[in-house]
Design an enzyme around this catalytic site. Structure first.
Site, PDB file in Angstrom:
ATOM      1  N   HIS A 478       0.829  -1.204   0.000  1.00 46.71           N
ATOM      2  CA  HIS A 478       0.000   0.000   0.000  1.00 46.71           C
ATOM      3  C   HIS A 478       0.863   1.254   0.000  1.00 46.71           C
ATOM      4  CE1 HIS A 478      -3.667  -2.360   1.637  1.00 46.71           C
ATOM      5  NE2 HIS A 478      -3.667  -2.296   0.320  1.00 46.71           N
ATOM      6  N   GLU A 715     -13.182 -15.456 -28.367  1.00 49.39           N
ATOM      7  CA  GLU A 715     -12.437 -15.874 -27.179  1.00 49.39           C
ATOM      8  C   GLU A 715     -12.232 -17.384 -27.138  1.00 49.39           C
ATOM      9  OE1 GLU A 715     -14.702 -14.348 -23.887  1.00 49.39           O
ATOM     10  OE2 GLU A 715     -16.601 -14.740 -24.893  1.00 49.39           O
ATOM     11  N   ASP A 739      -9.578 -14.726 -22.239  1.00 52.22           N
ATOM     12  CA  ASP A 739     -10.047 -16.095 -22.456  1.00 52.22           C
ATOM     13  C   ASP A 739      -9.388 -16.727 -23.684  1.00 52.22           C
ATOM     14  OD1 ASP A 739     -11.684 -16.782 -20.328  1.00 52.22           O
ATOM     15  OD2 ASP A 739     -13.426 -15.759 -21.157  1.00 52.22           O
ATOM     16  N   CYS A 786     -11.278  -6.149 -26.395  1.00 54.82           N
ATOM     17  CA  CYS A 786     -11.706  -5.634 -25.095  1.00 54.82           C
ATOM     18  C   CYS A 786     -11.017  -6.352 -23.938  1.00 54.82           C
ATOM     19  CB  CYS A 786     -13.223  -5.733 -24.930  1.00 54.82           C
ATOM     20  SG  CYS A 786     -13.870  -7.425 -25.041  1.00 54.82           S
TER      21      CYS A 786
END
Length: 851
Positions: A478, A715, A739, A786
């Site tokens: 962090h 995909e 995918d 995408c």
């Protein structure tokens, strides 16, 4: 507020020995279903370790940490002994035995009340002999029950029987499974960085709000209470871990598992923890020619600065045990310190949210959850009850958990030890009466430190800091995340030698390269300053040009759109320069609730999205559930290999009750918004598309909606191989590289060992994309991407070179992808793409593009 029901108060009891008194109070807790009958042995064991006598005739027996698993629900019970019983050799007789089953930190309320009770001798003596249980209930809880009539007096026999039998029945039910929770389901954890502090905080909040009990477990019998952040983190749940979720409430189980499958607020398209822990060390665009020495670490935040070093070492906190103090007073001190730390964190959250946004503020919301972790507070209070001081008790309780986190194999989860250390230090400061930590810099410097906590980093800024280098730490910490939010270059894990560098050493820090150059020549300083100017101009140019159309340097258009889930995200995407929405993930409408969204609810969301975009394109993907996204309330059968089973369009065909309402909702919006496109996921055959198209055409005719563009996701390798046939019937293609890569390489992208190898730049994947592009061009159609590769700078350049016309990326990546394209010509990218297809592996492709 902790409850003390009447059946847990025994008036006018007698006990010849301490052991007999403990047995009576443990029996009350067991009969009420608060504890397993075996908890009494834990109470007896505690007496051999410490004296639980408080004073003024009051003792507080409680179990050992080893017996805590026998507690089913937090509770206390009281046995009044008017005649008293000897507790210890030198103790006064005990008249009130208050047994504590501490499954949470609620027993702090009782200890606070006891502080007041012990100071009022007249009240204590009244409680020794009162015949009204309500007097004891009021003294310990602060509230007087509606009736003070003791159990059995004025109570009908049937009512009394119900009071006694109901808890026993609950206890029997709790024993129907090994963990006492009758409902369970399994989830494959999708979070790229595993179950770290922020998603665990969200999960704990869901469970606490429900009031139900939930446990998470994985192999080897390890389990955790889902309300206890530290227990969850200590499980070391990494991406791809199969987690068993158990609950005593079926609705809560569904809500929890849905939230887990949706990622608990994490970006599931982000790089995995393994990939982030081993960042690609870029060859520097600039290197000095003559320096005194070079310190190398791990890049954590990009940037190039020139300045002088300053060492920072946090002051040591000396915590000494002060045994023999009043346990009630020490518990009160701990409670006050926890409250003060909570208030500090609230202020810090407001400040960080205002400066850096909600995602960075979430880091400190996770700190609040660590602060309130019931198991940690419980252990600290147990040590206090054993006679130790509050500061020592809290340091020991948190220190054990820090050590547990540091031992975890997953680097992201292990890095959270720093967060807990930060919380520990915050509380100890209050217990020791010390002021807030300060990072003294004396002006903008390059700070060198063993490590920095997130709180340290959040207090810093450009006025005091140019950048920092730490000897320890990791790029997923962090601290590193906040550094990136501040725009400060940072390098971590540079080694202990860093701490020997004298203050005031002239240096150049290159965060992207992970290097600190010491004592550079005057020419190198000038060169670094010139490079700083170049980088600043590039950043400003990218932001200033974010609203320009995406294109290569010679004007070849590549549309840059955004992947978003909700209509509320559209405004931010447009402000970032997105030219439309290339993927609206409709499954999030299903994943973020415990029932199927209605047709009207779906229409409302799609309509809001279409209206927000104006004339810009909106590509809505139909429900893509299955594989790594499951929705238990749909009642789908569990499959051995869900990625190869009923998912995407296959599920839609199996469940027209889900598919047709969604198609109608899209059609109703498309009738008023011509920017709407519809896309079907997991198309593997030509028949898949024709069947989906026929179902939508029927809906269109029913609603009198004109034809809209229909596309398919590429995909599955079979879809790429028949792209020529598909291109004759579809309007567009959108490649889902995540995918497509896993199916092409036969590597589960959630698999902890294989995930890092599923790189979409592998030539085998690129060849399938090239097949798709060529087929589309032959038939006058276009191809978008995408998947995650579109937002990767190398991936974006390679895809554009292959002929992809649209890249849909996460909102923060829009400007940088546009800028990367503007630096290369279309001809150069075509040449690189041709060469990439002949490379042996993904690493070679990436090296080729970087040059």
């Amino acid at each position: 507020m902790i409850q003390l029901p009447q059946q847990l108060v025994k008036i006018g009891a007698q006990a010849r020995t301490k052991d007999e008194a403990i047995a009576q109070v443990a029996g009350l807790l067991a009969d009420n279903g608060n504890v397993d009958p075996g908890y009494v042995e834990g109470m007896r064991a505690r007496e051999t370790q410490a004296n639980t006598y408080l004073g003024n005739g009051i003792a507080i027996p409680h179990g050992t940490p080893e017996s805590r698993h026998l507690i089913r629900q937090t509770g206390i019970a009281v046995v009044q002994l008017p005649g008293g019983v000897q507790w210890g050799e030198e103790d006064e007789p005990v008249h009130l035995v208050i047994g504590i089953a501490a499954a949470s930190d609620e027993h702090l309320q009782i200890l606070r009340r006891l502080t007041r009770v012990l100071g009022d001798e007249d009240l204590v003596e009244k409680l020794w002999v009162t015949t009204d249980p309500a007097d004891i209930q009021e003294a310990l809880t602060g509230e007087r029950p509606a009736t003070g009539t003791p159990l059995g007096e004025g109570t009908q026999p049937q009512q009394a029987q119900q009071l006694q039998v109901a808890p026993a029945a609950a206890a029997v039910r709790a024993e129907t499974t090994p963990d006492g929770l009758p409902y369970s389901a399994q989830v494959t954890l999708p979070n790229p960085q595993g179950m770290h502090a922020r998603p665990a905080t969200m999960l704990a909040g869901i469970v606490k709000k429900s009031g139900a009990r939930v446990r998470l477990s994985k192999g080897e019998g390890k389990s955790a209470d889902a309300t206890k952040l530290m227990e969850m983190l200590s499980l070391g749940l990494t991406q791809g871990t199969l987690v068993t979720v158990s609950s005593d409430n079926e609705a809560t189980l569904k809500a929890v598992t849905d939230a887990m499958r949706a990622g608990l607020g994490d970006d599931l398209s982000a790089p995995s923890a393994a990939a982030q822990a081993k960042p690609q060390r870029r060859e520097p665009d600039w290197v000095p020619a003559q320096v005194g020495a070079t310190v190398e670490g791990v890049p954590a935040a990009d940037g190039l600065v020139v300045g002088y070093t300053r060492q920072h070492a946090p002051r040591a906190l000396e915590v000494r045990d002060t045994p023999g103090g009043d346990p009630v007073t020490e518990a009160e001190r701990l409670d006050t310190a926890l409250s003060a730390a909570h208030t500090e964190l609230l202020n810090l959250i407001d400040d960080v949210q205002a400066r850096f946004g909600a995602d960075k503020a979430a880091i400190f919301r996770a700190h609040q959850e660590l602060l309130a972790d019931e198991g940690t507070v419980q252990d600290a209070v147990a040590r206090i009850l054993d006679g130790h001081g509050a500061a020592w008790a809290y340091q020991q309780a948190t220190g054990e958990r820090v050590a547990q986190l540091q031992k975890l194999d997953d680097p992201t989860l292990a890095a959270r030890a720093v967060d807990l250390s930060d919380v520990q230090r915050r509380v100890l400061r209050h217990l020791l009466g010390l002021g807030e930590d300060r990072v003294e810099t004396g002006g903008p410097v390059i700070l060198l430190a063993p490590d920095l906590t997130p709180s340290d980093t959040a207090r810093l800024g450009p006025d005091s800091l140019l950048g920092f280098v730490t000897a320890q730490g990791g790029p997923t910490s962090h601290t590193a995340i906040i550094a990136r939010g501040l725009g400060l270059p940072a390098v971590v894990a540079a080694g202990a030698g860093l701490l020997d560098i004298p203050d005031g050493t002239h240096a150049i820090l290159d965060g992207a390269a992970g290097r600190l150059y010491l004592n550079p020549s005057a020419a190198d300083v000038t060169g670094a300053q010139e490079r700083q100017g170049v980088l600043a101009r590039e950043r400003e140019a990218a932001r200033a040009a974010r609203h320009e159309p995406g294109a290569t340097s010679d004007g070849k258009r590549v549309e840059i759109a955004a992947n978003i889930n909700r209509a509320a995200d559209a405004a931010g995407a447009l402000d970032a320069g997105a030219e439309g929405v290339g993927l609206m993930r409709t499954e999030f409408l299903f994943l973020e609730r415990d029932s199927v969204p209605t047709e009207d609810e779906q229409e409302q969301e799609y309509r809001a999205m279409a209206a927000a975009l104006g004339e810009r394109p909106l590509i809505i993907r139909t429900l893509d559930i299955g594989g790594d996204k499951e929705v238990p309330y749909l009642g789908l059968a569990r499959e051995d290999n869900s990625f190869l089973g009923i998912r995407g369009i296959r599920l839609c065909f199996e469940r027209p009750d889900l598919f047709l309402p969604q198609l109608r909702a899209v059609a109703r919006v498309a009738k008023d918004h011509p920017n709407v496109h519809l896309m079907f996921p997991m198309i593997a055959t030509l028949e898949d598309f024709r069947r989906a198209q026929a179902m939508f055409d029927e809906v269109r005719r029913e609603l009198d909606v004109p034809r809209i563009p229909l596309g398919v996701m590429i995909e599955v390798p079979s879809a790429a191989l028949i792209a020529d046939e598909l291109a004759q019937e579809v309007d567009f293609f959108s490649v889902g590289t995540n995918d497509l890569t896993q199916y092409t390489l036969a590597m589960d992208r959630l698999h902890p060992q294989l995930a890092r190898q599923t790189d979409a730049m592998h030539p085998a994947v690129l060849k399938l994309i090239k097949l798709t592009v060529d087929a589309a061009e032959r038939h006058g159609k276009w191809v978008g991407v995408c998947g995650g590769a579109a937002g990767d700078e190398v991936g974006a350049l390679m895809l554009a070179g292959l002929g992809v016309k649209e890249l849909s990326v996460s909102t923060p990546q829009v400007a940088t992808v546009k800028a990367a394209l503007r630096r290369r010509s279309a001809e150069e990218l075509r040449r690189l793409a041709t060469e990439a297809l002949a490379q042996p592996n993904a690493e070679a492709v990436r090296a080729l593009v970087r040059g």
